[in-house]
Design an enzyme around this catalytic site. Structure first.
Site, short mmCIF file in Angstrom:
data_model
loop_
_atom_site.label_atom_id
_atom_site.label_comp_id
_atom_site.label_asym_id
_atom_site.label_seq_id
_atom_site.Cartn_x
_atom_site.Cartn_y
_atom_site.Cartn_z
N ASP A 1 38.59 39.56 23.53
CA ASP A 1 39.92 38.95 23.66
C ASP A 1 40.94 39.67 22.78
O ASP A 1 42.15 39.46 22.92
CB ASP A 1 39.86 37.46 23.25
CG ASP A 1 39.86 36.54 24.46
OD1 ASP A 1 40.33 36.98 25.53
OD2 ASP A 1 39.42 35.38 24.32
N GLN B 1 37.21 30.20 24.75
CA GLN B 1 38.42 29.79 25.46
C GLN B 1 39.31 28.93 24.56
O GLN B 1 38.86 27.94 24.00
CB GLN B 1 38.03 29.02 26.74
CG GLN B 1 39.20 28.65 27.63
CD GLN B 1 39.94 29.88 28.19
OE1 GLN B 1 39.33 30.85 28.61
NE2 GLN B 1 41.26 29.83 28.18
N LYS C 1 37.02 33.50 35.19
CA LYS C 1 36.53 34.68 34.45
C LYS C 1 35.07 34.97 34.84
O LYS C 1 34.68 36.12 35.07
CB LYS C 1 36.66 34.46 32.94
CG LYS C 1 38.11 34.53 32.47
CD LYS C 1 38.32 34.03 31.05
CE LYS C 1 39.82 33.98 30.74
NZ LYS C 1 40.14 33.38 29.44
#
Ligand SMILES: NC(=O)c1ccc[n+]([C@@H]2O[C@H](COP(=O)([O-])OP(=O)(O)OC[C@H]3O[C@@H](n4cnc5c(N)ncnc54)[C@H](OP(=O)(O)O)[C@@H]3O)[C@@H](O)[C@H]2O)c1
Length: 293
Positions: A119, A96, A52
């Protein structure tokens, strides 16, 4: 059969974003900034976050990475998220997953500022998604939608089957495919581990999204001729011939399913790359939203 190539589509997304950030740079403007938090040292999570960050660079974004040991307490992570929430130079915050067991996923997701929730896991983002309002869409299903759009795959009126009902993939995927949008307008059936007649349901499907995390689960006898098959699964399987010691396998028995399909995604090289591209798009949207507020 045509491959839905995540490399091509994700590169197109990154190029488009790069053009925008090059212009921002030329105008001496601040660049979009993604902050990533990684707790512990799970190999797959490390790889995802590193990728990412690398992709942020390719798109011309700024990125920051905050690493914490596995035994870091919840309050420390919450304090870091609050700091990033209040930092005007940060547009998107990514934590994450999965988290170590002693840290509540729900608490962590809920503490992220919904305006920086790139997200798309915050209940406010999910609520807006369900109502069809503009919001941050969870990156994996958003990436699948971008891929369907890129290849101009007709979805209206089609029967779509999504296997897996997780909050991050299956459930939002089923909502997106059922929405009155293009791509969208599918009739959707969402399947899970308690579904009793999965094979019969899949055999009727024009579009199948497999997102359950079981290697080669979707076999050729479950797929009708000319179906579109999207493989979300990512499982590490031991492979002594690889330097890493493993290879990545999807949820679809690609070799036998592909010949029956009109379109199919490979693993690797399919949805995984699109997930990152979608995250970058969400971060750019967060940046634009902030600058317009
Ligand atoms: N490509 C990407 O970028 C990306 C991103 C995220 C995840 N993934 C991968 O996608 C896969 C799914 O991830 P996830 O986080 O959604 O997984 P998850 O939270 O474990 O959910 C799996 C879902 O599959 C269902 N399921 C399990 N066994 C089944 C069976 N035999 N028949 C039908 N349904 C079954 C489960 O049903 P129940 O609800 O009944 O338990 C559950 O809803 C994993 O391989 C993951 O690594 C890939």
């Amino acid at each position: 059969m045509q491959l839905l190539d995540g490399k091509i589509v994700s590169q197109a997304v990154k190029n488009e974003l790069r053009e925008k950030t090059d212009q921002l740079k030329a105008d001496n403007k601040r660049l979009p900034h993604l902050a990533a938090i990684l707790i512990g040292n799970d190999g797959a999570s490390e790889t995802y976050v590193a990728s990412k960050i690398k992709n942020c660079e390719e798109a011309g974004f700024k990125s920051s990475m905050y690493r914490f040991n596995t035994d870091t307490n919840e309050d420390t992570i919450i304090a870091k998220i609050e700091e990033l929430n209040n930092d005007d130079e940060v547009d998107g915050i990514l934590v994450q997953l999965p988290l170590p067991k002693h840290i509540s996923e729900e608490k962590i997701i809920n503490i992220i500022d919904p305006l920086k929730d790139v997200d798309g896991f915050h209940p406010i983002s999910v609520g807006k998604l369900v109502q069809g309002l503009p919001t941050f869409i969870p990156a994996t299903p958003y990436g699948v939608m971008l891929m369907l759009e890129h290849y101009k795959i007709e979805t209206a009126g089609k029967f779509a089957v999504v296997i897996g009902r997780s909050n991050i993939v299956g459930r939002p995927m089923s909502i997106l495919l059922s929405q009155n949008t293009n791509p969208g307008n599918c009739t959707v059936t969402l399947c899970h581990s308690r579904t009793t007649n999965l094979k019969e349901i899949c055999l009727q499907a024009d579009i199948i999204v497999a997102a359950l995390g079981k290697v080669s689960f979707l076999t050729a006898d479950m797929v009708k001729e000319n179906a579109v098959v999207i493989d979300v699964g990512i499982t590490r399987v031991e492979d002594a011939t690889k330097k890493s010691g493993f290879k990545i396998k999807g949820d679809v028995d690609f070799e036998n399913v592909a010949p029956k399909c009109s379109y199919i995604t490979p693993v690797p090289g399919g949805v995984g790359l699109m997930t990152i591209a979608a995250l970058l798009k969400n971060t750019y949207h967060a940046y634009i939203q902030k600058n317009n507020s």
